[in-house]
Write an enzyme that holds these catalytic residues in place. Structure first.
Site, PDB file in Angstrom:
ATOM      1  CE1 TYR A   1      -4.275  -2.487   5.517  1.00  0.00           C
ATOM      2  CE2 TYR A   1      -3.442   0.032   5.098  1.00  0.00           C
ATOM      3  CZ  TYR A   1      -3.645  -1.319   4.580  1.00  0.00           C
ATOM      4  OH  TYR A   1      -4.049  -1.681   3.271  1.00  0.00           O
TER       5      TYR A   1
ATOM      6  CB  SER B   1      -0.769  -0.021   1.282  1.00  0.00           C
ATOM      7  OG  SER B   1      -1.411   1.110   1.442  1.00  0.00           O
TER       8      SER B   1
HETATM    9  N1  LIG Z   1      -8.754  -0.796  -1.376  1.00  0.00           N
HETATM   10  C1  LIG Z   1      -7.551  -0.110  -1.100  1.00  0.00           C
HETATM   11  O1  LIG Z   1      -7.716   1.264  -1.165  1.00  0.00           O
HETATM   12  C2  LIG Z   1      -6.363  -0.372  -0.710  1.00  0.00           C
HETATM   13  C3  LIG Z   1      -5.240   0.366  -0.690  1.00  0.00           C
HETATM   14  C4  LIG Z   1      -3.873  -0.213  -0.631  1.00  0.00           C
HETATM   15  C5  LIG Z   1      -3.691  -1.649  -0.408  1.00  0.00           C
HETATM   16  N2  LIG Z   1      -4.866  -2.344  -0.306  1.00  0.00           N
HETATM   17  C6  LIG Z   1      -4.711  -3.939  -0.011  1.00  0.00           C
HETATM   18  O2  LIG Z   1      -5.332  -4.320  -0.903  1.00  0.00           O
HETATM   19  C7  LIG Z   1      -5.505  -5.884  -0.687  1.00  0.00           C
HETATM   20  C8  LIG Z   1      -6.822  -6.341  -0.901  1.00  0.00           C
HETATM   21  O3  LIG Z   1      -7.829  -5.266  -0.222  1.00  0.00           O
HETATM   22  P1  LIG Z   1      -9.156  -4.829  -0.910  1.00  0.00           P
HETATM   23  O4  LIG Z   1      -9.094  -3.372  -1.103  1.00  0.00           O
HETATM   24  O5  LIG Z   1      -9.562  -5.445  -2.076  1.00  0.00           O
HETATM   25  O6  LIG Z   1     -10.376  -5.116   0.169  1.00  0.00           O
HETATM   26  P2  LIG Z   1     -11.481  -5.895   0.210  1.00  0.00           P
HETATM   27  O7  LIG Z   1     -12.252  -5.904  -0.740  1.00  0.00           O
HETATM   28  O8  LIG Z   1     -12.035  -5.994   1.642  1.00  0.00           O
HETATM   29  O9  LIG Z   1     -10.711  -7.713  -0.054  1.00  0.00           O
HETATM   30  C9  LIG Z   1     -10.178  -8.272   1.171  1.00  0.00           C
HETATM   31  C10 LIG Z   1      -9.872  -9.674   0.720  1.00  0.00           C
HETATM   32  O10 LIG Z   1      -8.862 -10.205   1.843  1.00  0.00           O
HETATM   33  C11 LIG Z   1      -9.582 -11.341   2.278  1.00  0.00           C
HETATM   34  N3  LIG Z   1      -9.272 -11.854   3.577  1.00  0.00           N
HETATM   35  C12 LIG Z   1      -9.041 -10.871   4.501  1.00  0.00           C
HETATM   36  N4  LIG Z   1      -8.745 -11.902   5.751  1.00  0.00           N
HETATM   37  C13 LIG Z   1      -8.431 -13.180   5.057  1.00  0.00           C
HETATM   38  C14 LIG Z   1      -7.874 -14.258   5.711  1.00  0.00           C
HETATM   39  N5  LIG Z   1      -7.371 -14.648   6.847  1.00  0.00           N
HETATM   40  N6  LIG Z   1      -7.731 -15.419   4.679  1.00  0.00           N
HETATM   41  C15 LIG Z   1      -8.000 -15.198   3.471  1.00  0.00           C
HETATM   42  N7  LIG Z   1      -8.534 -13.983   2.758  1.00  0.00           N
HETATM   43  C16 LIG Z   1      -8.806 -12.990   3.706  1.00  0.00           C
HETATM   44  C17 LIG Z   1     -11.159 -10.964   2.249  1.00  0.00           C
HETATM   45  O11 LIG Z   1     -11.949 -11.928   2.563  1.00  0.00           O
HETATM   46  P3  LIG Z   1     -13.412 -11.834   3.277  1.00  0.00           P
HETATM   47  O12 LIG Z   1     -14.227 -11.485   1.834  1.00  0.00           O
HETATM   48  O13 LIG Z   1     -13.836 -13.454   3.454  1.00  0.00           O
HETATM   49  O14 LIG Z   1     -13.469 -10.784   4.225  1.00  0.00           O
HETATM   50  C18 LIG Z   1     -11.174 -10.199   0.700  1.00  0.00           C
HETATM   51  O15 LIG Z   1     -11.399 -11.317  -0.096  1.00  0.00           O
HETATM   52  C19 LIG Z   1      -5.252  -5.654   0.890  1.00  0.00           C
HETATM   53  O16 LIG Z   1      -3.988  -6.296   1.286  1.00  0.00           O
HETATM   54  C20 LIG Z   1      -5.260  -4.403   1.308  1.00  0.00           C
HETATM   55  O17 LIG Z   1      -4.347  -4.050   2.332  1.00  0.00           O
HETATM   56  C21 LIG Z   1      -6.238  -1.992  -0.552  1.00  0.00           C
END
Ligand SMILES: NC(=O)c1ccc[n+]([C@@H]2O[C@H](COP(=O)([O-])OP(=O)(O)OC[C@H]3O[C@@H](n4cnc5c(N)ncnc54)[C@H](OP(=O)(O)O)[C@@H]3O)[C@@H](O)[C@H]2O)c1
Length: 287
Positions: free
Chosen positions: A156, A143
């Site tokens: 985080y 991130s």
């Molecule tokens: N969105 C942003 O602005 C942003 C920015 C920078 C970095 N990121 C990073 O991008 C990545 C994906 O996030 P996202 O934005 O796509 O959010 P999201 O839509 O909430 O997706 C997160 C995913 O991680 C899964 N997850 C959480 N805990 C888990 C576990 N113990 N085992 C397996 N899967 C698990 C969730 O599963 P469930 O559906 O079962 O909860 C979901 O599939 C994360 O690492 C986040 O830190 C996001």
């Protein structure tokens, strides 16, 4: 299903957001893709898309917190397709709360998924990549918060700073084995992340001395998610595809205009000016 046995990819956290789009994008581009998720009940939409488009995509259950489950799932994939070319460590969640109000258990839980989850899956995959012809590629979803500290997000951001250190370090030790490491640094991406984020138990009440700041930061992040100029998960997936298919990819890729602007500013400004800029942006009322 047109399974391309030459290139196999695994994506963690494929039930939504960046993981969902990355799994679909890799499958659309010929990778035999294992869209892994901890809750298989969330696989309906991805399975329907894969079926409709005859994509080489299978859903597999992986909870990145679970040692036995991770080992068994990777063993199953290797038994089925004999190799793993790309691992996208994407699973993660956000944790809001000032450090004083975060319990050690809450911080450990954040590290368990965002950092040790990556370690766990990567350790399971490395022997396969190291022993196969052609090596492999590990993609870690960090991130902008892996390069820049933010108030109320110390847990985080610490997981992401740790992930950056891990990724950069192993990029050196894995190079002799033909294994490449790529760090993806998204800015604000419109996903489910604000809904899946957790708030420290002690931070929720008005009595918290940090209450106005916590509210303000959560409000700012929500507004950025709703901002039409913020990026979509498709953009992140495209960058991941570009990175894994590049012959000689760089170590870090930022995604989104906001991300590049912040990282560039950090590189170019004095540390004091940059810190003031972040404070002004994130907590103007504290100035
Ligand atoms: N969105 C942003 O602005 C942003 C920015 C920078 C970095 N990121 C990073 O991008 C990545 C994906 O996030 P996202 O934005 O796509 O959010 P999201 O839509 O909430 O997706 C997160 C995913 O991680 C899964 N997850 C959480 N805990 C888990 C576990 N113990 N085992 C397996 N899967 C698990 C969730 O599963 P469930 O559906 O079962 O909860 C979901 O599939 C994360 O690492 C986040 O830190 C996001």
């Amino acid at each position: 299903m047109k399974l391309n046995e030459k290139r196999v990819a695994i994506v963690t956290g494929s039930s939504s957001g960046i993981g969902f789009q990355t799994a679909i994008t890799l499958a659309r581009n010929g990778y035999s893709t294992y869209a892994s998720m901890r809750n298989i009940e969330k696989s309906k939409i991805i399975t329907e898309i894969a079926k409709k488009e005859s994509l080489p995509l299978q859903v597999i259950m992986i909870d990145v917190n679970d040692d036995v489950n991770v080992k068994n799932a990777i063993d199953k994939i290797v038994k089925d397709v004999k190799r793993i070319d790309v691992l996208v460590n994407n699973a993660g969640y956000g944790q809001f709360g000032a450090l004083e109000e975060l319990s050690i258990e809450e911080i450990k839980a954040q590290f368990e998924t965002n950092f040790f989850g990556v370690v766990r899956v990567t350790q399971a995959v490395l022997p396969i990549m190291r022993n196969q012809k052609g090596g492999g590629t590990i993609v870690n979803i960090s991130s902008v918060g892996g390069q820049v500290g933010a108030p109320i997000l110390s847990a985080y951001n610490s997981t992401k700073f740790a992930l950056e250190g891990l990724s950069e370090s192993i990029s050196h030790e894995l190079r002799p084995f033909g294994i490449r490491v790529i760090i993806i640094e998204p800015g604000f991406i419109k996903t489910n992340i604000m809904n899946s984020s957790v708030l420290a138990k002690k931070a929720s009440g008005h009595k918290s001395p940090y209450y106005p700041y916590t509210q303000s930061i959560q409000g700012y992040f929500r507004s950025m998610m709703d901002n039409p100029e913020s990026s979509n998960p498709e953009e992140v997936a495209k960058v991941i595809l570009h990175a894994v298919t590049s012959e000689n990819p760089q170590l870090r890729f930022t995604v989104g205009n906001d991300a590049s602007a912040i990282i560039q500013a950090k590189r170019k400004m004095s540390e004091l000016d940059f810190i003031n800029l972040i404070r002004q942006q994130l907590l103007p009322e504290s100035q």
